[in-house]
Design an enzyme around this catalytic site. Structure first.
Site, short mmCIF file in Angstrom:
data_model
loop_
_atom_site.label_atom_id
_atom_site.label_comp_id
_atom_site.label_asym_id
_atom_site.label_seq_id
_atom_site.Cartn_x
_atom_site.Cartn_y
_atom_site.Cartn_z
N HIS A 147 -3.80 -7.97 3.76
CA HIS A 147 -4.24 -8.05 3.14
C HIS A 147 -4.55 -9.09 2.08
O HIS A 147 -4.02 -10.44 2.74
CB HIS A 147 -2.69 -7.71 2.34
CG HIS A 147 -3.38 -7.48 0.91
ND1 HIS A 147 -4.32 -8.57 -0.46
CD2 HIS A 147 -2.56 -6.84 -0.52
CE1 HIS A 147 -4.11 -8.37 -1.01
NE2 HIS A 147 -2.80 -7.09 -1.13
N THR A 170 1.69 -0.70 0.54
CA THR A 170 2.64 0.07 0.05
C THR A 170 3.59 1.05 -0.40
O THR A 170 2.64 2.19 -0.41
CB THR A 170 3.47 -1.23 -1.32
OG1 THR A 170 2.85 -0.18 -2.21
CG2 THR A 170 3.09 -2.01 -0.49
N PRO A 171 4.87 2.03 -0.16
CA PRO A 171 5.03 2.81 -0.63
C PRO A 171 5.49 3.15 -2.29
O PRO A 171 4.46 4.00 -1.98
CB PRO A 171 6.69 2.97 0.20
CG PRO A 171 6.58 2.19 0.55
CD PRO A 171 6.36 0.94 0.63
N HIS A 203 -7.76 -0.33 -2.45
CA HIS A 203 -6.40 -1.51 -2.60
C HIS A 203 -5.49 -1.43 -2.45
O HIS A 203 -5.62 -1.53 -0.76
CB HIS A 203 -6.27 -1.69 -3.78
CG HIS A 203 -5.20 -2.44 -3.78
ND1 HIS A 203 -5.51 -4.06 -3.71
CD2 HIS A 203 -3.85 -2.98 -3.68
CE1 HIS A 203 -4.67 -4.95 -3.84
NE2 HIS A 203 -3.18 -4.29 -4.18
N PHE A 208 0.17 -8.14 -9.02
CA PHE A 208 1.06 -7.94 -9.17
C PHE A 208 1.00 -9.14 -10.75
O PHE A 208 -0.30 -9.23 -11.08
CB PHE A 208 1.49 -9.55 -8.32
CG PHE A 208 2.44 -9.16 -7.55
CD1 PHE A 208 2.51 -8.30 -7.35
CD2 PHE A 208 3.45 -10.42 -6.96
CE1 PHE A 208 4.12 -8.08 -6.22
CE2 PHE A 208 4.17 -10.41 -6.24
CZ PHE A 208 3.85 -9.24 -5.40
N LYS A 221 -7.28 -2.61 4.37
CA LYS A 221 -6.72 -4.13 4.52
C LYS A 221 -6.06 -2.99 5.57
O LYS A 221 -5.05 -3.68 6.46
CB LYS A 221 -5.69 -3.39 3.89
CG LYS A 221 -6.07 -3.74 2.33
CD LYS A 221 -5.19 -4.39 1.15
CE LYS A 221 -5.88 -5.12 -0.12
NZ LYS A 221 -6.38 -4.21 -0.70
N CYS A 225 -3.40 -10.55 -6.59
CA CYS A 225 -4.68 -9.67 -5.58
C CYS A 225 -6.12 -9.27 -6.07
O CYS A 225 -6.71 -8.38 -5.49
CB CYS A 225 -3.58 -9.20 -5.02
SG CYS A 225 -2.44 -9.24 -4.37
N GLU A 268 -2.02 3.95 -6.67
CA GLU A 268 -3.69 4.26 -6.83
C GLU A 268 -3.96 5.90 -7.11
O GLU A 268 -4.97 6.28 -6.96
CB GLU A 268 -3.47 3.15 -5.60
CG GLU A 268 -5.27 3.26 -5.45
CD GLU A 268 -6.42 1.89 -4.87
OE1 GLU A 268 -4.80 1.57 -3.73
OE2 GLU A 268 -7.47 2.05 -4.64
#
Lengths: 408, 280
Positions: free
Chosen positions: A337, A304-305, A300, A396, A332, A161, A311
């Site tokens: 995304h 996501t949980p 970013h 990732f 986002k 990403c 972050e």
């Protein structure tokens, strides 16, 4: 030890182009971001992925390069990823005013993480056998370089990403080193049945199919995953002195870059945030700015949980007490995304914040997660003086990148 | 008119190859290689780490393990970055996935396909396997993987190593010839997967005997329409490094970049002096 940039001359952005769910012109995208407009909507992903995902942030129209532009030939016949990249890159080249055929050594660094996977998939779904035969053919970046008549180095770079941000880093390194006079940098991504299904099966995507526009909710306590988007952005980079001398319009400076890896897991970010924080700190040091000199952070934060909490920890670790009063938002929430294209698009969002002197909001941020204690910008943009903006991208494999952009 | 542009002078950037290893594995051997213990003296991997990895990742990781045993002193993995340049990696898993997608729908798509079959996957796996904290990137993905990987690694090193890097692992991998797959995505015949791992460090920090990789660019304009270069054979490139390391190579060996740059493998200066003395 902090990375020491060996070049003194600032590298600036003199051209930009984008194709996104929020539009394809800089002003249109800036308007949409500051208005808090969502690009997420119900989609039909086709018979193979319909059971998994029924909403995303797609690009509605891909503008063809202008008539007379050599990049325009055969545009409708190109595959979707090539059309997205060519449209945005050709716009960036035209916007810069640099003539690729005038002798300048112009390179191109393309941030795309799954070109082959998507090319094989699109071919297969259209009845082709390319994935079974595996002919080695020139990659997308070389086709783009030929169409745009760029004679310099042409490379595809992938960091999940963060891919298009790494392309920006590579382009600046080439300019610093003197390999090129200027460089086209950026990246795009597309929605495809396999990528939608794979991220869904990974349980990375939001499942709020009842209200798609509310599904992307970074930093919100009720977030349940990200929403896929498509598109991205491209820029023309060159030395400030060259841009000034030729009378080019300077959109901003790519002032700082920080890169690191977690080295922990192929998918899940490190919850300790040490290495992500180091990428941020290195970018600030590279740009020569202190944490309290940053006026806006484009996070970013995909929604996501685990990722959003990690972050927030990295931001607090890198910025210290200054994090209490620097506005942070995730665009986002509006654009979805864009995966490979996200970092470049979010760099463009930072330029929009600098241009409009306002921090874009995080929409759908109804109840900020207490584990993400930041100076959020919920729902509506926040007007303020913005001269320096930082943009995080994490991918990732634990790939961490931070870009610092300064006003022209 | 671009009168402002600098004259295009020739330029050279170089780095040292501290260790390298080349590994080949036939397709039928790769299943065993996923769980094979590392060679003596090499770091260990997390348990079953390569279970879902692409074939090129498996062979590239093995090449890193083999090269690690050749280092005169251990290198702190945490202080390394990774540049991986695979060629059409992930095709076998993608073919299997697409064959299943058509019959079984979205539920059959493996969640591993994105993290393990993308361009960044080889670099990501090596970074995670060894706990490296320098940046890691995938490069190229097509037939020019070798020259693109070399150029990228040199660019990173030449522009100032990112914190906390002392060295960069450059991994180049491919299939000796692209495997043809049946309708289920299974390879026909016995294709051979191969990888070259090189630990690269700034020239200034290197021993005089270590082989070098140098990128040179010509003066003047780049070619308007550069000729297509023939594919560079990875095994031949690895042999050239072997020869330079052993001091046997008095002549250098080069890869041409499509845009006009030229990457040369050179013997270390002390190796050359020593070889010339022996030849005399």
């Amino acid at each position: 030890m902090t990375r020491t940039r060996q070049a003194d001359e600032p590298v600036v952005i003199t051209g930009l182009g984008a194709v996104s769910p929020l539009g394809s012109s800089f002003d249109g995208i800036a308007d949409a971001l500051l208005a808090g407009r969502s690009g997420v909507r119900a989609i039909d992903p086709g018979p193979h992925a319909r059971e998994a995902v029924q909403f995303a942030a797609p690009v509605a129209d891909i503008p063809a390069p202008a008539d007379g532009d050599p990049a325009a030939g055969g545009f409708p016949q190109l595959d979707r990823l090539e059309r997205l990249c060519l449209s945005a890159a050709a716009t960036a080249v035209a916007d810069s005013g640099l003539d690729a055929e005038c002798g300048a050594r112009i390179g191109i660094a393309l941030g795309v993480g799954a070109e082959h996977l998507k090319s094989w998939e699109l071919d297969f779904l259209a009845g082709g056998d390319g994935v079974f035969v595996g002919r080695r053919q020139p990659t997308l970046v070389h086709r783009l370089a030929r169409r745009l008549k760029l004679r310099g180095p042409a490379l595809t770079v992938a960091a999940a990403c963060a891919s298009s941000g790494y392309a920006m880093a590579l382009g600046r390194a080439w300019i610093d080193a003197g390999w090129v006079d200027a460089c086209v940098v950026g990246g795009c991504d597309i929605l495809s049945p396999t990528s939608l299904a794979a991220f869904y099966n990974l349980r990375a995507l939001s499942r709020r199919s009842d209200d798609p526009a509310k599904a992307s909710r970074p930093f919100d306590g009720a977030r349940d995953g990200f929403v896929m988007g498509e598109g991205g952005a491209f820029f023309m980079l060159e030395r400030r002195c060259d841009a000034v001398q030729r009378g080019g319009r300077i959109r901003g400076e790519l002032a700082g870059i920080g890169m690191s890896s977690d080295g922990v897991h192929m998918v899940i970010p490190s919850t300790e945030s040490v290495h992500a924080a180091r990428a941020i700190s290195d970018a600030l040091a590279d740009a020569g700015v202190m944490p309290d000199e940053v006026d806006y952070i484009n996070a970013h934060a995909a929604g996501t949980p685990v990722g959003d909490v990690a972050e927030a920890g990295a931001i607090r670790r890198a910025f210290g007490a200054a994090a209490d009063s620097i506005p942070v938002s995730s665009t986002k929430s509006m654009s979805g995304h864009m995966i490979s294209g996200a970092a470049a698009f979010e760099a463009l969002a930072c330029l929009a914040a600098i241009d409009r002197q306002a921090a874009p909001p995080t929409i759908n941020l109804d109840h900020p997660d207490p584990q993400c204690p930041l100076d959020h910008v919920p729902h509506a943009c926040r007007p303020r003086r913005i001269r320096v903006a930082a943009s995080n991208s994490f991918g990732f494999g634990g790939s961490n990148l931070c870009l610092v952009l300064k006003a022209a | 008119m671009i009168a402002h542009l600098r004259p295009h002078r020739p330029r050279r950037a170089a780095c040292a190859i501290q260790a390298h290893a080349y590994v080949e594995a036939a397709f039928s051997r790769i299943a065993a290689l996923r769980d094979e213990p590392p060679p003596t003296g090499a770091p260990s991997l997390p348990t079953r780490f390569l279970r879902h990895a692409d074939e090129q990742t498996v062979v590239a990781v093995r090449a890193v393990l083999e090269a690690s045993t050749l280092l005169p002193e251990p290198v702190a993995a945490a202080r390394c970055g990774v540049v991986a340049a695979p060629c059409q990696a992930g095709r076998i898993a993608t073919a299997r996935s697409l064959a299943l997608l058509q019959t079984g729908g979205a539920v059959t798509v493996s969640p591993h396909i994105v993290p393990q079959c993308s361009l960044h996957s080889v670099a990501g796996a090596v970074s995670v396997a060894f706990g490296m904290h320098g940046p890691h990137v995938g490069i190229g993905g097509g037939p020019d993987a070798l020259s693109e990987g070399l150029f990228t690694a040199l660019s990173l090193i030449d522009s100032g190593m990112p914190d906390p890097c002392d060295a960069v692992w450059l991994l180049v991998s491919d299939w000796e010839s692209e495997p043809e797959l049946d309708s289920h995505g299974e390879p026909l015949g016995e294709p051979v997967c191969r990888a070259l791992a090189m630990l690269l460090a700034p020239e200034a920090a290197a021993a005089g005997t270590e082989p070098r990789i140098a990128l040179v660019t010509p003066a003047g304009q780049w070619p308007a329409d550069p000729p297509d270069e023939p594919d560079v054979d990875l095994a031949a490139f690895a042999r050239a490094i072997d020869m330079c390391r052993s001091g046997m190579a008095l002549a250098s060996w080069a890869v041409n970049c499509p845009w006009g740059g030229r990457v040369r493998v050179e013997a270390g200066t002390e190796s050359l002096v020593s070889s010339r003395r022996e030849a005399a």
